[in-house]
Design an enzyme around this catalytic site. Structure first.
Site, PDB file in Angstrom:
ATOM      1  N   HIS A 175      49.954 -21.052  -0.634  1.00  0.00           N
ATOM      2  CA  HIS A 175      49.138 -21.736   0.385  1.00  0.00           C
ATOM      3  C   HIS A 175      49.933 -21.977   1.662  1.00  0.00           C
ATOM      4  O   HIS A 175      51.166 -21.945   1.654  1.00  0.00           O
ATOM      5  CB  HIS A 175      48.642 -23.084  -0.146  1.00  0.00           C
ATOM      6  N   LYS A 229      49.587 -28.014   3.117  1.00  0.00           N
ATOM      7  CA  LYS A 229      48.917 -28.495   1.906  1.00  0.00           C
ATOM      8  C   LYS A 229      49.683 -29.668   1.302  1.00  0.00           C
ATOM      9  O   LYS A 229      50.909 -29.621   1.171  1.00  0.00           O
ATOM     10  CB  LYS A 229      48.789 -27.346   0.896  1.00  0.00           C
TER      11      LYS A 229
HETATM   12  N1  LIG Z   1      37.495 -26.709  -2.794  1.00  0.00           N
HETATM   13  C1  LIG Z   1      37.841 -25.772  -1.913  1.00  0.00           C
HETATM   14  O1  LIG Z   1      37.314 -24.643  -1.903  1.00  0.00           O
HETATM   15  C2  LIG Z   1      38.880 -26.104  -0.899  1.00  0.00           C
HETATM   16  C3  LIG Z   1      39.494 -27.312  -0.950  1.00  0.00           C
HETATM   17  N2  LIG Z   1      40.412 -27.660  -0.031  1.00  0.00           N
HETATM   18  C4  LIG Z   1      40.912 -29.010  -0.117  1.00  0.00           C
HETATM   19  O2  LIG Z   1      40.248 -29.775   0.871  1.00  0.00           O
HETATM   20  C5  LIG Z   1      41.092 -30.832   1.321  1.00  0.00           C
HETATM   21  C6  LIG Z   1      41.195 -30.784   2.834  1.00  0.00           C
HETATM   22  O3  LIG Z   1      41.897 -29.624   3.209  1.00  0.00           O
HETATM   23  P1  LIG Z   1      42.157 -29.264   4.737  1.00  0.00           P
HETATM   24  O4  LIG Z   1      40.889 -29.293   5.484  1.00  0.00           O
HETATM   25  O5  LIG Z   1      42.989 -28.050   4.735  1.00  0.00           O
HETATM   26  O6  LIG Z   1      43.069 -30.510   5.175  1.00  0.00           O
HETATM   27  P2  LIG Z   1      43.220 -31.194   6.615  1.00  0.00           P
HETATM   28  O7  LIG Z   1      44.478 -31.995   6.564  1.00  0.00           O
HETATM   29  O8  LIG Z   1      43.060 -30.181   7.670  1.00  0.00           O
HETATM   30  O9  LIG Z   1      41.974 -32.198   6.690  1.00  0.00           O
HETATM   31  C7  LIG Z   1      41.857 -33.424   6.039  1.00  0.00           C
HETATM   32  C8  LIG Z   1      41.095 -34.360   6.968  1.00  0.00           C
HETATM   33  O10 LIG Z   1      40.732 -35.543   6.262  1.00  0.00           O
HETATM   34  C9  LIG Z   1      40.802 -36.596   7.212  1.00  0.00           C
HETATM   35  N3  LIG Z   1      40.825 -37.907   6.548  1.00  0.00           N
HETATM   36  C10 LIG Z   1      41.889 -38.612   6.107  1.00  0.00           C
HETATM   37  N4  LIG Z   1      41.466 -39.771   5.560  1.00  0.00           N
HETATM   38  C11 LIG Z   1      40.116 -39.781   5.668  1.00  0.00           C
HETATM   39  C12 LIG Z   1      39.110 -40.702   5.282  1.00  0.00           C
HETATM   40  N5  LIG Z   1      39.402 -41.868   4.674  1.00  0.00           N
HETATM   41  N6  LIG Z   1      37.803 -40.398   5.541  1.00  0.00           N
HETATM   42  C13 LIG Z   1      37.486 -39.252   6.162  1.00  0.00           C
HETATM   43  N7  LIG Z   1      38.410 -38.329   6.562  1.00  0.00           N
HETATM   44  C14 LIG Z   1      39.702 -38.597   6.308  1.00  0.00           C
HETATM   45  C15 LIG Z   1      42.061 -36.287   7.992  1.00  0.00           C
HETATM   46  O11 LIG Z   1      42.020 -36.976   9.214  1.00  0.00           O
HETATM   47  P3  LIG Z   1      43.367 -37.544   9.892  1.00  0.00           P
HETATM   48  O12 LIG Z   1      44.202 -36.336  10.166  1.00  0.00           O
HETATM   49  O13 LIG Z   1      42.835 -38.227  11.093  1.00  0.00           O
HETATM   50  O14 LIG Z   1      43.996 -38.470   8.897  1.00  0.00           O
HETATM   51  C16 LIG Z   1      41.903 -34.770   8.196  1.00  0.00           C
HETATM   52  O15 LIG Z   1      41.179 -34.474   9.365  1.00  0.00           O
HETATM   53  C17 LIG Z   1      42.414 -30.652   0.580  1.00  0.00           C
HETATM   54  O16 LIG Z   1      42.422 -31.487  -0.555  1.00  0.00           O
HETATM   55  C18 LIG Z   1      42.378 -29.197   0.140  1.00  0.00           C
HETATM   56  O17 LIG Z   1      43.135 -28.956  -1.016  1.00  0.00           O
HETATM   57  C19 LIG Z   1      40.779 -26.809   0.960  1.00  0.00           C
HETATM   58  C20 LIG Z   1      40.237 -25.564   1.044  1.00  0.00           C
HETATM   59  C21 LIG Z   1      39.238 -25.107   0.112  1.00  0.00           C
HETATM   60  O1  LIG Z   2      44.459 -26.759   0.468  1.00  0.00           O
HETATM   61  C1  LIG Z   2      43.886 -25.659   0.527  1.00  0.00           C
HETATM   62  O2  LIG Z   2      43.947 -24.939   1.533  1.00  0.00           O
HETATM   63  C2  LIG Z   2      43.123 -25.200  -0.631  1.00  0.00           C
HETATM   64  N1  LIG Z   2      42.937 -26.025  -1.610  1.00  0.00           N
HETATM   65  C3  LIG Z   2      42.193 -25.780  -2.793  1.00  0.00           C
HETATM   66  C4  LIG Z   2      43.087 -25.881  -4.002  1.00  0.00           C
HETATM   67  O3  LIG Z   2      43.942 -26.779  -4.049  1.00  0.00           O
HETATM   68  O4  LIG Z   2      42.930 -25.079  -4.925  1.00  0.00           O
HETATM   69  C5  LIG Z   2      41.372 -24.517  -2.722  1.00  0.00           C
HETATM   70  C6  LIG Z   2      42.002 -23.402  -1.973  1.00  0.00           C
HETATM   71  O5  LIG Z   2      43.023 -22.893  -2.756  1.00  0.00           O
HETATM   72  C7  LIG Z   2      42.503 -23.858  -0.617  1.00  0.00           C
END
Ligand SMILES: NC(=O)C1=CN([C@@H]2O[C@H](COP(=O)(O)OP(=O)(O)OC[C@H]3O[C@@H](n4cnc5c(N)ncnc54)[C@H](OP(=O)(O)O)[C@@H]3O)[C@@H](O)[C@H]2O)C=CC1
Ligand SMILES: O=C(O)C1=N[C@H](C(=O)O)C[C@H](O)C1
EC number: 1.17.1.8
Length: 262
Positions: free
Chosen positions: A152, A156
């Site tokens: 990743h 992350k």
């Molecule tokens: N299931 C799937 O297919 C996928 C899952 N993921 C997962 O999704 C999650 C997010 O990933 P990603 O977008 O890359 O991460 P980012 O760090 O880009 O985004 C996370 C966001 O959450 C915000 N945040 C923090 N605290 C809060 C809160 N209390 N309420 C609302 N928003 C909040 C942060 O804001 P701030 O920076 O202002 O704190 C930030 O903008 C991770 O856990 C990742 O593993 C990712 C890709 C695919």
């Molecule tokens: O953090 C990410 O980017 C992703 N998180 C998910 C995971 O933890 O498996 C899904 C995907 O791999 C991207």
């Protein structure tokens, strides 16, 4: 219209999901949430023209509007409380945030059962990743020796990835616990063999330039099998998120894994 809120709307996944909701017929974006956002309306950001409220506290979501679905792409520390809050208020959660442990998921499932509210917690929304996990589980019946290498981007927070954990769980369902490698192997550098899940090793790679990738590598006498999935772009997750928002409206359980809604 399915009324949707996106928590974590400024993040990499949250912003992609926000755009997907705005662009999908039958979906209505009724608000976005981020406690640290400076804006009070989405249209204060240059990439949006839509008049959508920005909430800074989850409680305000209830006062202002009705919501059917809560999309969550936040951080591991807040996803459990957000999902609990959604269920308690009869909002169907579609949670992509990873890092929830097994007990968290079970607890939320119990609450969803009590409330008879459907929802989804999905470690990965990419259809190819679901197939990779299913193929890996199938292969494990014949190839019990396997290691998972997940790769990743270096922003992350959680390791191993939610996808790697789910893959390991699905493999163990097929083959059970199984000692791998030499029984007397020793690490001369701690962590060299990776994390251990029921005898299976999981290796987490974090590098700039990567998005989300996983290789499930099997070895047997005189042969090997590698199953690999690559998300090159976060749009890869959006078909699954959109499908989940529609499907959770029809079910009364909180399921773990997108495969349960396909
Ligand atoms: N299931 C799937 O297919 C996928 C899952 N993921 C997962 O999704 C999650 C997010 O990933 P990603 O977008 O890359 O991460 P980012 O760090 O880009 O985004 C996370 C966001 O959450 C915000 N945040 C923090 N605290 C809060 C809160 N209390 N309420 C609302 N928003 C909040 C942060 O804001 P701030 O920076 O202002 O704190 C930030 O903008 C991770 O856990 C990742 O593993 C990712 C890709 C695919
Ligand atoms: O953090 C990410 O980017 C992703 N998180 C998910 C995971 O933890 O498996 C899904 C995907 O791999 C991207």
């Amino acid at each position: 219209m399915i009324k949707i809120i996106v928590a974590g709307f400024k993040g990499k996944m949250g912003s992609t999901a926000t755009k997907m909701v705005l662009d999908t017929p039958g979906f209505e974006l009724v608000g976005v949430l981020d406690p640290h956002a400076d804006e009070s309306n989405l249209n204060e950001l240059s990439e949006y023209t839509e008049d959508i409220p920005v909430f800074h506290r989850k409680e305000d979501v209830l006062a202002e509007t009705s919501v059917d679905v809560w999309i969550d792409f936040t951080i591991p520390e807040v996803a459990y409380e957000n999902t609990r809050f959604a269920l308690e208020n009869s909002i169907r959660p579609v949670v992509g945030t990873t890092g929830l442990d097994e007990e968290d998921v079970k607890e939320l499932q119990r609450l969803a059962d009590q409330k008879r509210i459907g929802g989804l917690i999905a470690p990965n929304f990419a259809i190819g990743a679901i197939l990779m996990m299913q193929f890996a589980a199938q292969a494990a019946k014949y190839f019990p020796d396997v290691e998972i290498i997940e790769l990743h981007h270096d922003n992350k927070l959680d390791a191993p990835s939610g996808t790697a954990i789910k893959t390991a769980e699905m493999i163990v369902e097929e083959r059970g616990a199984h000692q791998q490698g030499h029984p007397d192997e020793k690490e001369s550098l701690a962590g060299a063999r990776g994390a251990d899940y029921q005898g299976m090793k999981i290796h987490s790679v974090r590098l700039p330039g990567l998005v989300a990738h996983q290789q499930v590598q099997f070895g047997s006498t005189g042969e090997g099998l590698t199953i690999r999935h690559d998300s090159y772009d976060r749009s890869s997750f959006m078909t699954g998120v959109a499908l989940a928002c529609t499907k959770v409206m029809e079910n009364e359980q909180l399921v773990y894994g997108l495969e349960n809604l396909l």
